[in-house]
Scaffold this motif. Structure first.
Motif, PDB file in Angstrom:
ATOM      1  N   TYR A  81       0.834  -1.206   0.000  1.00 20.28           N
ATOM      2  CA  TYR A  81       0.000   0.000   0.000  1.00 20.28           C
ATOM      3  C   TYR A  81       0.870   1.259   0.000  1.00 20.28           C
ATOM      4  N   THR A  82       1.953   1.236   0.804  1.00 20.60           N
ATOM      5  CA  THR A  82       2.842   2.397   0.857  1.00 20.60           C
ATOM      6  C   THR A  82       3.476   2.663  -0.501  1.00 20.60           C
ATOM      7  N   SER A  83       3.861   1.566  -1.162  1.00 16.06           N
ATOM      8  CA  SER A  83       4.468   1.725  -2.488  1.00 16.06           C
ATOM      9  C   SER A  83       3.483   2.304  -3.502  1.00 16.06           C
ATOM     10  N   LEU A  84       2.255   1.792  -3.505  1.00 20.86           N
ATOM     11  CA  LEU A  84       1.231   2.310  -4.413  1.00 20.86           C
ATOM     12  C   LEU A  84       0.935   3.783  -4.141  1.00 20.86           C
ATOM     13  N   LEU A  85       0.798   4.132  -2.883  1.00 21.56           N
ATOM     14  CA  LEU A  85       0.484   5.504  -2.520  1.00 21.56           C
ATOM     15  C   LEU A  85       1.612   6.451  -2.906  1.00 21.56           C
ATOM     16  N   ARG A  86       2.880   5.999  -2.694  1.00 25.35           N
ATOM     17  CA  ARG A  86       4.034   6.836  -3.050  1.00 25.35           C
ATOM     18  C   ARG A  86       4.111   7.052  -4.563  1.00 25.35           C
ATOM     19  N   ASN A  87       3.868   5.991  -5.307  1.00 24.34           N
ATOM     20  CA  ASN A  87       3.927   6.129  -6.766  1.00 24.34           C
ATOM     21  C   ASN A  87       2.816   7.021  -7.301  1.00 24.34           C
ATOM     22  N   ALA A  88       1.634   6.960  -6.681  1.00 24.98           N
ATOM     23  CA  ALA A  88       0.514   7.783  -7.145  1.00 24.98           C
ATOM     24  C   ALA A  88       0.730   9.254  -6.849  1.00 24.98           C
ATOM     25  N   ASP A  93       9.348   7.240 -10.012  1.00 24.72           N
ATOM     26  CA  ASP A  93      10.783   7.368  -9.754  1.00 24.72           C
ATOM     27  C   ASP A  93      11.087   8.109  -8.464  1.00 24.72           C
ATOM     28  N   SER A  94      10.146   8.077  -7.548  1.00 21.40           N
ATOM     29  CA  SER A  94      10.324   8.862  -6.321  1.00 21.40           C
ATOM     30  C   SER A  94      11.301   8.208  -5.350  1.00 21.40           C
ATOM     31  N   GLY A  95      11.536   6.864  -5.467  1.00 16.95           N
ATOM     32  CA  GLY A  95      12.463   6.196  -4.583  1.00 16.95           C
ATOM     33  C   GLY A  95      11.838   5.892  -3.238  1.00 16.95           C
ATOM     34  N   PRO A  96      12.588   5.291  -2.313  1.00 25.23           N
ATOM     35  CA  PRO A  96      12.029   4.938  -0.998  1.00 25.23           C
ATOM     36  C   PRO A  96      11.778   6.157  -0.140  1.00 25.23           C
ATOM     37  N   VAL A  97      10.800   6.001   0.759  1.00 26.97           N
ATOM     38  CA  VAL A  97      10.488   7.080   1.696  1.00 26.97           C
ATOM     39  C   VAL A  97      11.481   7.035   2.847  1.00 26.97           C
ATOM     40  N   LEU A  98      12.195   8.109   3.064  1.00 26.58           N
ATOM     41  CA  LEU A  98      13.213   8.157   4.108  1.00 26.58           C
ATOM     42  C   LEU A  98      12.654   8.811   5.353  1.00 26.58           C
ATOM     43  N   PRO A  99      13.125   8.383   6.516  1.00 25.23           N
ATOM     44  CA  PRO A  99      12.666   9.012   7.764  1.00 25.23           C
ATOM     45  C   PRO A  99      13.205  10.417   7.866  1.00 25.23           C
ATOM     46  N   PRO A 100      12.507  11.261   8.602  1.00 24.96           N
ATOM     47  CA  PRO A 100      12.999  12.630   8.777  1.00 24.96           C
ATOM     48  C   PRO A 100      14.351  12.636   9.468  1.00 24.96           C
ATOM     49  N   VAL A 101      15.215  13.499   9.011  1.00 27.41           N
ATOM     50  CA  VAL A 101      16.586  13.561   9.537  1.00 27.41           C
ATOM     51  C   VAL A 101      16.636  14.573  10.670  1.00 27.41           C
ATOM     52  N   THR A 102      17.139  14.144  11.805  1.00 25.79           N
ATOM     53  CA  THR A 102      17.321  15.014  12.967  1.00 25.79           C
ATOM     54  C   THR A 102      18.801  15.095  13.277  1.00 25.79           C
ATOM     55  N   PRO A 103      19.200  16.084  14.048  1.00 31.71           N
ATOM     56  CA  PRO A 103      20.641  16.190  14.386  1.00 31.71           C
ATOM     57  C   PRO A 103      21.181  14.952  15.061  1.00 31.71           C
ATOM     58  N   GLU A 104      20.339  14.250  15.847  1.00 31.17           N
ATOM     59  CA  GLU A 104      20.808  13.071  16.558  1.00 31.17           C
ATOM     60  C   GLU A 104      20.890  11.869  15.643  1.00 31.17           C
ATOM     61  N   LYS A 105      20.225  11.898  14.457  1.00 29.73           N
ATOM     62  CA  LYS A 105      20.162  10.727  13.600  1.00 29.73           C
ATOM     63  C   LYS A 105      20.735  11.028  12.227  1.00 29.73           C
ATOM     64  N   ASN A 106      21.740  11.860  12.185  1.00 31.77           N
ATOM     65  CA  ASN A 106      22.365  12.178  10.908  1.00 31.77           C
ATOM     66  C   ASN A 106      23.226  11.045  10.396  1.00 31.77           C
ATOM     67  N   ILE A 107      23.683  10.197  11.289  1.00 26.03           N
ATOM     68  CA  ILE A 107      24.578   9.125  10.902  1.00 26.03           C
ATOM     69  C   ILE A 107      23.778   7.824  10.873  1.00 26.03           C
ATOM     70  N   GLN A 132      -2.157  16.620 -13.435  1.00 24.54           N
ATOM     71  CA  GLN A 132      -2.464  15.292 -13.946  1.00 24.54           C
ATOM     72  C   GLN A 132      -3.958  15.054 -13.912  1.00 24.54           C
ATOM     73  N   SER A 133      -4.369  14.120 -14.734  1.00 25.13           N
ATOM     74  CA  SER A 133      -5.792  13.784 -14.792  1.00 25.13           C
ATOM     75  C   SER A 133      -6.166  12.907 -13.623  1.00 25.13           C
ATOM     76  N   LEU A 134      -7.429  12.636 -13.501  1.00 28.25           N
ATOM     77  CA  LEU A 134      -7.940  11.815 -12.413  1.00 28.25           C
ATOM     78  C   LEU A 134      -7.434  10.386 -12.530  1.00 28.25           C
ATOM     79  N   HIS A 135      -7.143   9.934 -13.759  1.00 29.44           N
ATOM     80  CA  HIS A 135      -6.676   8.563 -13.951  1.00 29.44           C
ATOM     81  C   HIS A 135      -5.299   8.369 -13.328  1.00 29.44           C
ATOM     82  N   THR A 136      -4.375   9.331 -13.527  1.00 28.35           N
ATOM     83  CA  THR A 136      -3.013   9.164 -13.047  1.00 28.35           C
ATOM     84  C   THR A 136      -2.906   9.351 -11.555  1.00 28.35           C
ATOM     85  N   LEU A 137      -3.839  10.042 -10.925  1.00 28.51           N
ATOM     86  CA  LEU A 137      -3.776  10.256  -9.484  1.00 28.51           C
ATOM     87  C   LEU A 137      -4.332   9.082  -8.697  1.00 28.51           C
TER      88      LEU A 137
END
Length: 485
Positions: A81-88, A93-107, A132-137
C-alpha cells in the motif's frame, strides 16, 4: 435528587472512612455537592469510562501473531500500500520514503550521512506540467475508465449547418405575383401541387415526374390549392368563387362546390371538413361527405380572407384578412372566439405550433412587417418581432422548435428562426421577387418557396427527427434547374 457530578460512582464502592474527621477543613466543600472523602487506594474504582486492557487477551485463540515492539520488519500488505500511494503521489521514480533527519540521527546506514543521500525534491514547488488527470492520481489502474459518479468532459456540439443554396430549382411559368393567393401545397404522399394560370400541375418529388391535373379554361384561374391531411384528395379554389375536388391518384374530378361570390384565396383541411376563405369576406365550412355545398358560414372579417390554418388538434381555426385582423374560431360557433387587431397590415402568414398547444404565430404585410405570437388558451399576446420586411408566410418545424418565415418588400428573403429567443439561424436569398408561397415536405426537413420570378426553390432547412443535425450541404452539390411544365 441525583448528584450532578461528572461521573456516577458504582453502587458497590466502599463507604467513607470513619477515621476521617468530617469537620476537618477542606477546600472541596466550597463546591456544592462535591464529595470530600477519599476512597481507599487498595480498592478498585469502576466508572463509566472503559479503558481496554490487552494483558488478559488470548491472541493465540484467533491465530493473530503478536508484534514485537523491537521488530524491524514491516507487514507485506503495508509495504504494498505504501508503495502504491508513493507512486501515485510522487511518481514511479520517487524512490524509498526516508525518515525525517534530525541532528541526533544524521549518521546511519553504515556510517553514511543521511542528509547527503536524501533526494532533493520540493513536492510543493509549482510546476504547470504536473497537472495530472484523475486517472493518473488514482493508486489503482482504471484502464481509462472513469470513477463512479465522475463524468467526463461534455463534447462541444457543433452548430448545425444550413445550406445557403437551394438543392433544386423549378421553372414555374405564369406563377402569379399576388399576395392574397395560395398556389403551392405539398401532400403527405410527397407530391407538390402548383397552380399556374388556369392549370394545376403535380410534381412527384420521388421521381421528379410532372403531371397536369386540370385546366379551368380561359375564363377562370386557379387562386388556391390545398391537399387533404391524408389521402390523395386535392381542393382547387378558383377565381369564379368555386371549389373543385380532385382525386389526384387517378386525375379525376369528384365534385364542384359553390357558395362564394368572389375568388377563393385560402383553403384549410380538418379531416373531412374543408374551410374556404374568399374575397367576399366570408369563410365556408364544407363537409365533403355531405351533399350540401357547405354546412356553416363564418362572418367576422371586413375584407378579403387571405389566410386560413387549422390547429394541430383540429379544434381551432385561425383566419387572417386584408382588414388587418386575426380571428380564432372553434367548431361550435359561427362567431369568432378570439379577435386580435394588433397588426397594421394584411394578415396572410399564419402557423400553429406543433410543439405547444395553443401557440399561434402570425405575420403582417408591408406596413406591419411583424411576427407576433399568441397563446389562444389564455388569450394573451406573447411577443412581437419586427422583421424589417413584408411577412408573406410562416411554417413551424415538425421536428424542432424552429420556424421559417418568407418575406417580400424589400429584401425577398427566407429566415430560419429559433423559438422562443427568435434568434436568426440562417437567412436564405435567391428569389428576385416577393416570396409569396411556402410549403413544407412531409418529413419536415425541406421547404419549397415560390415567387413572382416564376421559380420554385427547394431548401434543406430543418434537421431530421432522429439526428436533428444536417451536416451535408445538399443544396450546393445537387443544384439543378428544370421546368414544371
Amino acid at each position: 435528587m441525583e448528584n450532578p457530578s461528572s461521573g456516577s460512582i458504582h453502587s458497590n464502592q466502599s463507604p467513607p472512612n470513619p477515621n476521617l474527621n468530617p469537620k476537618t477543613p477542606n477546600n472541596n466543600h466550597l463546591i456544592p455537592g462535591f464529595n470530600s472523602y477519599h476512597p481507599s487506594p487498595s480498592r478498585t474504582i469502576y466508572s463509566d469510562r472503559f479503558i481496554p486492557s490487552r494483558s488478559s487477551s488470548n491472541f493465540a485463540l484467533f491465530d493473530l501473531p503478536l508484534s514485537s515492539p523491537n521488530s524491524n520488519s514491516t507487514d507485506d500488505s503495508s509495504k504494498a500500500y505504501t508503495s502504491l500511494l508513493r507512486n501515485a503521489l510522487f511518481g514511479p521514480d520517487s524512490g524509498p520514503v526516508l525518515p525525517p533527519v534530525t541532528p541526533e540521527k544524521n549518521i546511519g546506514l553504515n556510517g553514511r550521512n543521511l542528509q547527503s543521500i536524501r533526494p532533493n525534491r520540493n513536492i510543493f514547488r509549482y510546476k504547470s506540467e504536473t497537472r495530472q488527470s484523475l486517472h493518473t492520481l488514482s493508486p489503482f489502474g482504471l484502464d481509462d475508465q472513469l470513477l463512479p459518479g465522475v463524468s467526463g468532459p461534455s463534447p462541444v456540439k457543433a452548430p448545425r449547418k444550413v445550406p445557403r443554396s437551394p438543392y433544386k430549382v423549378l421553372d414555374a411559368p405564369a406563377l402569379q405575383d399576388d399576395f392574397y393567393l395560395n398556389l403551392v401545397d405539398w401532400s403527405s404522399h410527397n407530391v407538390l401541387a402548383v397552380g399556374l394560370g388556369s392549370c394545376v400541375y403535380l410534381w412527384h418529388a420521388s421521381s421528379s415526374k410532372v403531371v397536369k391535373l386540370c385546366d379551368l379554361g380561359n375564363d377562370d384561374n386557379v387562386s388556391s390549392v390545398g391537399w387533404a391531411q391524408r389521402g390523395t384528395h386535392l381542393a382547387v379554389g378558383t377565381s369564379n368563387g368555386k371549389i373543385q375536388l380532385w382525386d389526384a391518384s387517378c386525375s379525376k374530378r369528384i365534385r364542384t362546390m359553390e357558395g362564394h361570390r368572389l375568388r377563393v384565396g385560402a383553403l384549410a383541411w380538418s379531416s373531412s371538413l374543408l374551410s374556404s376563405g374568399s374575397r367576399d369576406k366570408s369563410i365556408l365550412q364544407r363537409d365533403i361527405r355531405a351533399q350540401e355545398d357547405y354546412v356553416s358560414k363564418l362572418s367576422g372579417h371586413r375584407s378579403e380572407v387571405c389566410g386560413l390554418k387549422w390547429s394541430c388538434d383540429n379544434r381551432e381555426l385561425a383566419s387572417g384578412g386584408n382588414d388587418n385582423r386575426l380571428l380564432v374560431w372553434n367548431n361550435h360557433s359561427t362567431q369568432p372566439m378570439l379577435k386580435y387587431c394588433e397588426h397594421t397590415a394584411a394578415v396572410k402568414a399564419i402557423a400553429w405550433s406543433p410543439h405547444l398547444h395553443g401557440l399561434l404565430a402570425s405575420g403582417g404585410g408591408t406596413a406591419d412587417r411583424c411576427i407576433r405570437f399568441w397563446n389562444t388558451t389564455t388569450n394573451t399576446h406573447l411577443s412581437c418581432i419586427d422583421t424589417g420586411s413584408q411577412v408573406c408566410n410562416l411554417v413551424w418545424s415538425k421536428n424542432v422548435d424552429e420556424l421559417v418565415s418568407t418575406h417580400g418588400y424589400s429584401q425577398n428573403q427566407i429566415i430560419l428562426w429559433r423559438y422562443p429567443t427568435m434568434s436568426k439561424i440562417a437567412t436564405l436569398t435567391g428569389h428576385t421577387y416577393r416570396v409569396l408561397y411556402l410549403a413544407i415536405s412531409p418529413d419536415g426537413q425541406a421547404i419549397v418557396t415560390g415567387a413572382g420570378d416564376e421559380t420554385l426553390r427547394f431548401w434543406n432547412v430543418f434537421p431530421s427527427p432522429k439526428s436533428q443535425n444536417t451536416e451535408t450541404e445538399i443544396g450546393a452539390s445537387s443544384l439543378g434547374r428544370t421546368k414544371i411544365r
